[in-house]
Design a protein around this motif. Structure first.
Motif, mmCIF file in Angstrom:
data_model
loop_
_atom_site.group_PDB
_atom_site.id
_atom_site.type_symbol
_atom_site.label_atom_id
_atom_site.label_comp_id
_atom_site.label_asym_id
_atom_site.label_seq_id
_atom_site.Cartn_x
_atom_site.Cartn_y
_atom_site.Cartn_z
ATOM 1 N N GLU A 96 0.863 -1.194 0.000
ATOM 2 C CA GLU A 96 0.000 0.000 0.000
ATOM 3 C C GLU A 96 0.897 1.241 0.000
ATOM 4 O OE1 GLU A 96 -3.247 -0.036 -0.280
ATOM 5 O OE2 GLU A 96 -3.304 -2.240 -0.282
ATOM 6 N N PHE A 97 1.162 1.755 -1.203
ATOM 7 C CA PHE A 97 2.090 2.869 -1.344
ATOM 8 C C PHE A 97 1.352 4.200 -1.313
ATOM 9 C CE2 PHE A 97 4.147 -0.716 -3.526
ATOM 10 C CZ PHE A 97 5.364 -0.741 -2.858
ATOM 11 N N SER A 98 1.887 5.150 -0.569
ATOM 12 C CA SER A 98 1.277 6.475 -0.466
ATOM 13 C C SER A 98 1.836 7.392 -1.545
ATOM 14 C CB SER A 98 1.560 7.077 0.913
ATOM 15 O OG SER A 98 2.942 7.399 1.038
ATOM 16 N N ALA A 99 1.127 8.503 -1.763
ATOM 17 C CA ALA A 99 1.566 9.497 -2.753
ATOM 18 C C ALA A 99 2.883 10.141 -2.337
ATOM 19 C CB ALA A 99 0.493 10.562 -2.921
ATOM 20 N N ARG A 100 3.246 10.012 -1.087
ATOM 21 C CA ARG A 100 4.514 10.584 -0.641
ATOM 22 C C ARG A 100 5.701 9.907 -1.313
ATOM 23 N NH1 ARG A 100 6.407 11.224 5.731
ATOM 24 N NH2 ARG A 100 8.394 12.300 5.304
ATOM 25 N N TYR A 101 5.571 8.605 -1.584
ATOM 26 C CA TYR A 101 6.707 7.857 -2.117
ATOM 27 C C TYR A 101 6.493 7.304 -3.528
ATOM 28 C CZ TYR A 101 8.030 8.002 2.795
ATOM 29 O OH TYR A 101 8.343 8.435 4.069
ATOM 30 N N VAL A 102 5.250 7.236 -3.989
ATOM 31 C CA VAL A 102 4.978 6.628 -5.293
ATOM 32 C C VAL A 102 3.920 7.437 -6.031
ATOM 33 C CG1 VAL A 102 4.111 4.571 -6.488
ATOM 34 C CG2 VAL A 102 5.575 4.314 -4.481
ATOM 35 N N ASP A 103 4.169 7.709 -7.296
ATOM 36 C CA ASP A 103 3.174 8.355 -8.147
ATOM 37 C C ASP A 103 2.086 7.341 -8.493
ATOM 38 O OD1 ASP A 103 2.461 10.635 -10.193
ATOM 39 O OD2 ASP A 103 2.488 8.769 -11.353
ATOM 40 N N ALA A 104 0.827 7.688 -8.261
ATOM 41 C CA ALA A 104 -0.264 6.726 -8.411
ATOM 42 C C ALA A 104 -0.401 6.223 -9.844
ATOM 43 C CB ALA A 104 -1.580 7.360 -7.950
ATOM 44 N N ALA A 105 -0.278 7.113 -10.832
ATOM 45 C CA ALA A 105 -0.406 6.694 -12.234
ATOM 46 C C ALA A 105 0.731 5.750 -12.612
ATOM 47 C CB ALA A 105 -0.421 7.914 -13.148
ATOM 48 N N HIS A 106 1.937 6.034 -12.137
ATOM 49 C CA HIS A 106 3.077 5.158 -12.418
ATOM 50 C C HIS A 106 2.880 3.803 -11.750
ATOM 51 C CE1 HIS A 106 7.256 4.284 -13.485
ATOM 52 N NE2 HIS A 106 7.376 3.739 -12.279
ATOM 53 N N ARG A 107 2.346 3.816 -10.549
ATOM 54 C CA ARG A 107 2.071 2.546 -9.845
ATOM 55 C C ARG A 107 1.119 1.680 -10.653
ATOM 56 N NH1 ARG A 107 0.955 -1.659 -8.508
ATOM 57 N NH2 ARG A 107 0.365 -2.538 -6.483
ATOM 58 N N ARG A 108 0.056 2.255 -11.182
ATOM 59 C CA ARG A 108 -0.914 1.474 -11.972
ATOM 60 C C ARG A 108 -0.291 0.945 -13.262
ATOM 61 N NH1 ARG A 108 -4.232 5.755 -10.320
ATOM 62 N NH2 ARG A 108 -3.992 6.777 -12.347
ATOM 63 N N SER A 109 0.615 1.703 -13.826
ATOM 64 C CA SER A 109 1.232 1.308 -15.092
ATOM 65 C C SER A 109 2.282 0.221 -14.925
ATOM 66 C CB SER A 109 1.865 2.537 -15.750
ATOM 67 O OG SER A 109 2.466 2.211 -16.978
ATOM 68 N N HIS A 110 2.757 0.008 -13.695
ATOM 69 C CA HIS A 110 3.865 -0.928 -13.464
ATOM 70 C C HIS A 110 3.522 -1.892 -12.328
ATOM 71 C CE1 HIS A 110 6.657 1.034 -16.260
ATOM 72 N NE2 HIS A 110 6.085 2.160 -15.871
ATOM 73 N N ASP A 111 2.417 -2.579 -12.462
ATOM 74 C CA ASP A 111 1.994 -3.547 -11.451
ATOM 75 C C ASP A 111 3.053 -4.623 -11.205
ATOM 76 O OD1 ASP A 111 -0.369 -2.596 -10.493
ATOM 77 O OD2 ASP A 111 -1.646 -3.784 -11.811
ATOM 78 N N PHE A 112 3.648 -5.114 -12.277
ATOM 79 C CA PHE A 112 4.617 -6.198 -12.127
ATOM 80 C C PHE A 112 5.766 -5.777 -11.220
ATOM 81 C CE2 PHE A 112 8.549 -8.303 -13.618
ATOM 82 C CZ PHE A 112 8.227 -9.610 -13.311
ATOM 83 N N PHE A 113 6.270 -4.578 -11.422
ATOM 84 C CA PHE A 113 7.394 -4.089 -10.615
ATOM 85 C C PHE A 113 6.984 -3.919 -9.157
ATOM 86 C CE2 PHE A 113 9.703 -0.404 -8.832
ATOM 87 C CZ PHE A 113 10.999 -0.892 -8.891
ATOM 88 N N PHE A 114 5.903 -3.210 -8.902
ATOM 89 C CA PHE A 114 5.537 -2.907 -7.520
ATOM 90 C C PHE A 114 5.016 -4.137 -6.781
ATOM 91 C CE2 PHE A 114 5.690 1.334 -9.352
ATOM 92 C CZ PHE A 114 6.376 2.028 -8.366
ATOM 93 N N ASN A 115 4.313 -5.022 -7.485
ATOM 94 C CA ASN A 115 3.891 -6.264 -6.831
ATOM 95 C C ASN A 115 5.089 -7.132 -6.472
ATOM 96 O OD1 ASN A 115 1.210 -5.565 -7.021
ATOM 97 N ND2 ASN A 115 0.819 -6.748 -8.872
ATOM 98 N N GLY A 116 6.156 -7.008 -7.245
ATOM 99 C CA GLY A 116 7.363 -7.779 -6.955
ATOM 100 C C GLY A 116 8.097 -7.315 -5.710
ATOM 101 N N LEU A 117 7.722 -6.141 -5.201
ATOM 102 C CA LEU A 117 8.357 -5.627 -3.984
ATOM 103 C C LEU A 117 7.567 -5.954 -2.732
ATOM 104 C CD1 LEU A 117 9.284 -2.051 -5.275
ATOM 105 C CD2 LEU A 117 10.717 -4.099 -5.251
ATOM 106 N N ARG A 118 6.365 -6.418 -2.900
ATOM 107 C CA ARG A 118 5.491 -6.653 -1.753
ATOM 108 C C ARG A 118 6.123 -7.649 -0.773
ATOM 109 N NH1 ARG A 118 -0.171 -5.975 -1.181
ATOM 110 N NH2 ARG A 118 -1.034 -7.234 0.507
ATOM 111 N N GLY A 119 6.146 -7.266 0.485
ATOM 112 C CA GLY A 119 6.700 -8.137 1.511
ATOM 113 C C GLY A 119 8.187 -7.946 1.748
ATOM 114 N N PHE A 120 8.869 -7.190 0.850
ATOM 115 C CA PHE A 120 10.294 -6.948 1.046
ATOM 116 C C PHE A 120 10.451 -5.570 1.674
ATOM 117 C CE2 PHE A 120 10.160 -10.228 -2.059
ATOM 118 C CZ PHE A 120 11.254 -11.027 -1.750
#
Length: 389
Positions: free
Chosen positions: A59-83
């Motif tokens: 659950e990334f906040s706007a402080r650290y992640v751009d929301a549009a970029h997050r939606r465009s790169h699910d594979f990358f951000f999902n790969g960080l979950r739990g780390f």
């Protein structure tokens, strides 16, 4: 893999003698620094700490992640979950390996995520992030656009292929025709597609910033072919510009309604019928030959029992129920058209309507399933793929 063992040992042991029992931040490997500018270094360290803390839940906040970029790169951000920073003892906290600025403003940070002492790997992931400044601190981005900017591009119809090796134009054109036809037959909205065809899985992962990933190196997961960017980007590490087997299931899941009712064994069978089986690429006739060879070795085989074993049954390392669904997809398509075969792909998440639909379309039920598969594998294919007709 063996080349990474010295690195794993180095990362796992660096600083052990002086590190505290618990950590509250990212460790720095062998004197790595965030920036030569003290203010930038402080902001980067604090921002990375906050970003990785949020990565624990994804659950990334706007402080650290751009929301549009997050939606465009699910594979990358999902790969960080739990780390993330979870309070484990040093040296098993995340470790900054290097940080540098390619343009005097943004930074590229490489972070190693280390396994616990009882883990199978000392190094679990090594990830590169792009950090861009904002009024207070930094936001973090996938380096995918930066890493793929120099790939060659070729556009065929609504598909733009991004490739490092010379493109097989015949195969690419066949995929473009398939995609146009499949979009129409499934009732999906027409939209352009960016097709990134990497030569190897390692190239695919590296383009996303995953310099090393212990799990995906060993188990591949879904990274042989997947849709990202809300279905606007298809990425594959197979080296093929016509990887239909990877595209078709994600098209149904992300671009068509009622995806919760998809019956995945038949969806994967349909993908094998249209594009050949997974990485090996055997067409229906080759798969039938393999089943005939298996039958010769095991004349007492019961194809219904094998089908119901799901992923516990295989022929030539191919899941038997997927392959049998490819045979059934061909039979339905030949007799009633591909639109009828699509009905079977929506037989319910647990296949609760599968045999009812199968009996309606082909007069095949549980009682004659084995005999019907026998007949199908003994019948030559020769079916014309609908998009090539």
């Amino acid at each position: 893999m063996t080349l990474l063992q010295p690195l794993a040992l180095l990362l796992a042991t660096a600083g052990c003698a002086t590190a505290p029992a618990a950590v509250d931040g990212v460790q720095r490997n062998l004197g790595a620094i965030y920036s030569e500018d003290d203010r930038s270094a402080t902001d980067l360290e604090r921002s990375l700490h906050g970003f990785l803390s949020e990565a624990q839940t994804g659950e990334f906040s706007a402080r650290y992640v751009d929301a549009a970029h997050r939606r465009s790169h699910d594979f990358f951000f999902n790969g960080l979950r739990g780390f993330a920073l979870d309070g484990v003892s040093s040296p098993y906290a995340p470790s900054l390996q290097q940080s540098y600025s390619p343009d005097g403003e943004s930074y590229l940070l490489t972070v190693a995520f280390l396994g616990r002492p009882d883990g199978a790997h000392a190094v679990r992931k090594i990830v590169e992030f792009e950090a861009r400044p904002r009024p207070s601190g930094y936001r973090f981005f996938s380096p995918f656009e930066r890493n793929t900017a120099r790939l060659a591009t070729t556009t065929l119809g609504d598909v733009t292929f991004h490739h490092s090796a010379p493109l097989d134009l015949d195969a690419a054109a066949d995929f473009a025709r398939f995609r146009e036809w499949f979009t129409e037959v499934t009732g999906a909205a027409s939209a352009p597609l960016e097709y990134y065809g990497f030569e190897r899985l390692a190239d695919l992962l590296g383009a996303h910033g995953f310099k090393y990933d212990a799990t995906k190196c060993n188990f591949l997961a879904q990274d042989l072919g997947f849709l990202d960017d809300d279905g606007g980007r298809f990425v594959t590490g197979t080296g093929r510009p016509d990887y239909i087997f990877g595209y078709l299931p994600d098209h149904l899941e992300f671009r068509c309604p009622e995806s919760e009712g998809l019956y995945w064994p038949f969806v994967n069978g349909m993908a094998a019928y249209c594009g050949g089986y997974a990485l090996t690429g055997e067409d229906v006739d080759e798969l039938k030959a393999q089943f005939r060879a298996e039958l010769a070795k095991r004349p007492d085989i019961d194809f219904l029992a094998e089908f119901e074993k799901a992923r516990k049954s295989s022929v030539n390392r191919h899941f038997s129920h997927y392959v049998m669904c490819a045979f059934l997809c061909e039979a339905v398509t030949n007799e009633h058209g591909f639109e009828a075969a699509l009905q079977l792909s929506y037989a319910g998440a647990d296949g609760e309507r599968f045999f009812d639909l199968l009996e309606e379309l082909l007069d095949i039920g549980r009682d004659n399933f084995h005999a019907s598969i026998l007949e199908l594998i003994r019948t030559p294919g020769g079916s014309q793929r609908p998009w090539r007709a």
